[in-house]
Design an enzyme around this catalytic site. Structure first.
Site, PDB file in Angstrom:
ATOM      1  N   TRP A  62      42.930  31.662  58.843  1.00 51.55           N
ATOM      2  CA  TRP A  62      43.780  31.538  57.649  1.00 51.55           C
ATOM      3  C   TRP A  62      43.325  32.494  56.550  1.00 51.55           C
ATOM      4  CZ3 TRP A  62      41.874  29.885  52.905  1.00 51.55           C
ATOM      5  CH2 TRP A  62      40.600  29.306  52.913  1.00 51.55           C
ATOM      6  N   GLU A  93      50.816  33.547  52.541  1.00 54.21           N
ATOM      7  CA  GLU A  93      50.546  33.140  51.151  1.00 54.21           C
ATOM      8  C   GLU A  93      50.567  34.290  50.145  1.00 54.21           C
ATOM      9  OE1 GLU A  93      47.733  29.919  50.629  1.00 54.21           O
ATOM     10  OE2 GLU A  93      47.351  29.874  52.778  1.00 54.21           O
ATOM     11  N   TYR A 113      26.649  26.819  49.281  1.00 54.36           N
ATOM     12  CA  TYR A 113      25.732  27.068  50.381  1.00 54.36           C
ATOM     13  C   TYR A 113      25.189  25.712  50.806  1.00 54.36           C
ATOM     14  CZ  TYR A 113      22.546  29.460  53.456  1.00 54.36           C
ATOM     15  OH  TYR A 113      21.914  29.925  54.575  1.00 54.36           O
ATOM     16  N   TYR A 157      32.438  30.722  56.808  1.00 53.54           N
ATOM     17  CA  TYR A 157      31.493  31.808  56.565  1.00 53.54           C
ATOM     18  C   TYR A 157      32.174  33.152  56.348  1.00 53.54           C
ATOM     19  CZ  TYR A 157      28.077  28.278  57.524  1.00 53.54           C
ATOM     20  OH  TYR A 157      27.330  27.132  57.451  1.00 53.54           O
ATOM     21  N   HIS A 158      33.059  33.158  55.368  1.00 52.19           N
ATOM     22  CA  HIS A 158      33.662  34.386  54.885  1.00 52.19           C
ATOM     23  C   HIS A 158      33.446  34.293  53.383  1.00 52.19           C
ATOM     24  CE1 HIS A 158      36.795  37.632  54.930  1.00 52.19           C
ATOM     25  NE2 HIS A 158      36.635  37.363  53.649  1.00 52.19           N
ATOM     26  N   HIS A 205      33.295  33.792  49.616  1.00 53.25           N
ATOM     27  CA  HIS A 205      34.305  33.423  48.632  1.00 53.25           C
ATOM     28  C   HIS A 205      33.642  32.771  47.424  1.00 53.25           C
ATOM     29  CE1 HIS A 205      33.683  29.954  51.288  1.00 53.25           C
ATOM     30  NE2 HIS A 205      34.067  29.182  50.291  1.00 53.25           N
ATOM     31  N   VAL A 206      34.352  32.823  46.288  1.00 50.77           N
ATOM     32  CA  VAL A 206      33.830  32.265  45.037  1.00 50.77           C
ATOM     33  C   VAL A 206      34.825  31.232  44.507  1.00 50.77           C
ATOM     34  CG1 VAL A 206      33.150  32.798  42.650  1.00 50.77           C
ATOM     35  CG2 VAL A 206      32.624  34.429  44.488  1.00 50.77           C
TER      36      VAL A 206
END
Lengths: 311, 311
Positions: B149, B159, B239, B244-245, B247-248
């Site tokens: 996604w 999106e 964390y 595991y890509h 992002h903030v």
């Protein structure tokens, strides 16, 4: 479209066969149940279902009429009343479980009103320069009377029966906010004897043994006294703290929705220790150089100066 | 002893003169009112009071009988029912405000049950060695399908109408959990294009420009689109993250009770930038050397290995 097994009315809901409670959150007043509903086809007997029930929010629009003669509250029962504080339970109807808890402060001063009023929180960035020009003078001018209760504990003048651990370097005792009974909300605090450490900013490599001792004694105390195993508590340091005498919060690791625990307000003791450990031996100190960013409520004593400086 | 002005019964409570709502918390279903009670003496006319009203918790002991024929729930109204999800409101009595929200998942799979079941959280300490031997292999083996996604958004396949900012380095869009309306719970997410950054552990000095760009564009977007001023959002990195890509999270700074925001689970973007900035030019990297401590739920894929290693 709705699944044929979905219980869309009370009649269907009545066929819910309860299995067990899989979650219970006193903070959000919710319960999550596991169970089954009758199957809509003949392939299987019953269909597994999760039912989460949560109390509705109190409507601010009704606030004016809560206690009026024709108001929502029909009955109250006094729980306790000491000095200016009164606790009651209330019913929004007869013959049912109590609906609300009521806490009253009367008479209330400006300080109480400020404490109970929602503050607007703004994130500010405290550079080492701003620490020196705004925060350090604020800490130095902090009234001694506000930490007298800490002095009394450390000097052995008060709350000595509550102390769980004591050494020449620090004491551990239950936090005032804890009821001393509910393990899921266990909350202790470690107060250090060294008056030289006013806050996180003052931590240096030399403090590693003190911080590690707090960590190991904190873990030992909760294991010996409440049989909580390794990793059962989260230990952290507030910045800004509510008083400038160095202390560490020791809280049940399962208690994760607390306001004072938010990133930007709290720093994990473990990460602080690790940052000090990887600091170079004779180089400049990490907590002297780092920019510390945190949320400040608009009633905080540092708010105006820090916000003006960040603009 | 109780103060003479303290309202200790419903009769006295009825004389509460409402002034205004000073706090309202939908999470804990509480309202705090400011007003006055009649004075017990003749020195003053009325006495200022704070009245905090909070819904009571749902009693797990009643769970079995919530929907039974003689159960607590007397009436329900269907809000919506799509596929396996059904939402209703419930009344615990007639002629009154609705008391509860009911969310139902039916039929529910093992994955749903796991997601809704309370997990026991244990704090674990991830040393660089444990990262190498346990966590890194776990991240490498993480199924690609779980981040498909994210790929679809970054490749412009889905999106696209939601995207608030896009550059060759990252995009900002609303988080799935946000309703896109309630500003007080504003929740955006920044997804980076660089697939090489799997987590906080991979951040190096070279990433400072990327992190600063996320910070400034995040602040610009919330100001332009929702008129939120400087410091109105808290930005942080999870964390362990749920995928595991890199992002903030970008969340309204006033929203402080969220589970994913707890210290030990979240790292403030600002502090991460500052730690990278004070890192020595050619020395070893901070996020390669630091011990990262965090809470793991007992259903997490890393739980058993990390707990065994910490023992």
């Amino acid at each position: 479209m709705s699944h044929p097994a979905a219980p869309t009315n009370l009649n269907k809901l009545k066929y819910f066969q309860f299995d067990k409670v899989i979650n219970e959150d006193p903070l959000t007043h919710s319960l999550t149940l596991l169970g089954t509903f009758p199957s809509p086809d003949e392939v299987q007997d019953r269909v597994t279902a999760i039912v989460r029930v949560e109390k509705t929010a109190l409507d601010a629009g009704t606030a004016e009429h809560l206690f009026a003669a024709d108001g929502l509250v029909r009955r109250v029962a006094l729980e306790e009343s000491t000095d200016i504080y009164t606790w009651l339970f209330g019913w929004l109807g007869e013959e049912r479980e109590r609906d609300i808890k009521i806490n009253i402060v009367c008479p209330a001063t400006e300080v109480h009103i400020c404490k109970y009023t929602r503050q607007n929180i703004v994130m500010v960035r405290e550079t080492p320069d701003l620490y020196g020009s705004i925060v350090k003078p604020y800490i130095t001018a902090f009234p001694k009377s506000r930490t007298q209760w800490v002095e009394n504990i450390l000097l052995g003048l008060s709350e000595q029966d509550k102390i769980l651990f004591s050494s020449p370097d620090f004491v551990i005792l239950p936090d005032m906010k804890w009821d001393l009974k509910t393990i899921s909300s266990l909350y202790l605090v470690a107060l250090v004897q060294d008056r030289g450490i006013r806050s996180l900013r003052d931590l240096r490599k030399q403090h590693i043994p003190l911080l590690k001792a707090i960590r190991s004694e904190g873990e030992r105390v909760v294991e010996e006294k409440w049989a909580l195993g390794k990793g059962a508590v989260r230990m952290y340091i507030h910045y800004q703290p509510s008083y400038y005498h160095f202390h560490v919060h020791i809280v049940n690791a399962n208690q994760v929705g607390m306001v004072g625990m938010a990133v930007g307000q709290a720093h994990l003791l473990d990460n602080v220790i690790s940052l000090l450990e990887i600091e170079s031996e004779n180089g400049p100190a990490t907590f002297e150089r780092i920019v510390l960013t945190y949320g400040l409520g608009d009633q905080h004593g540092l708010f105006e100066a820090m916000q003006a400086a960040s603009a």
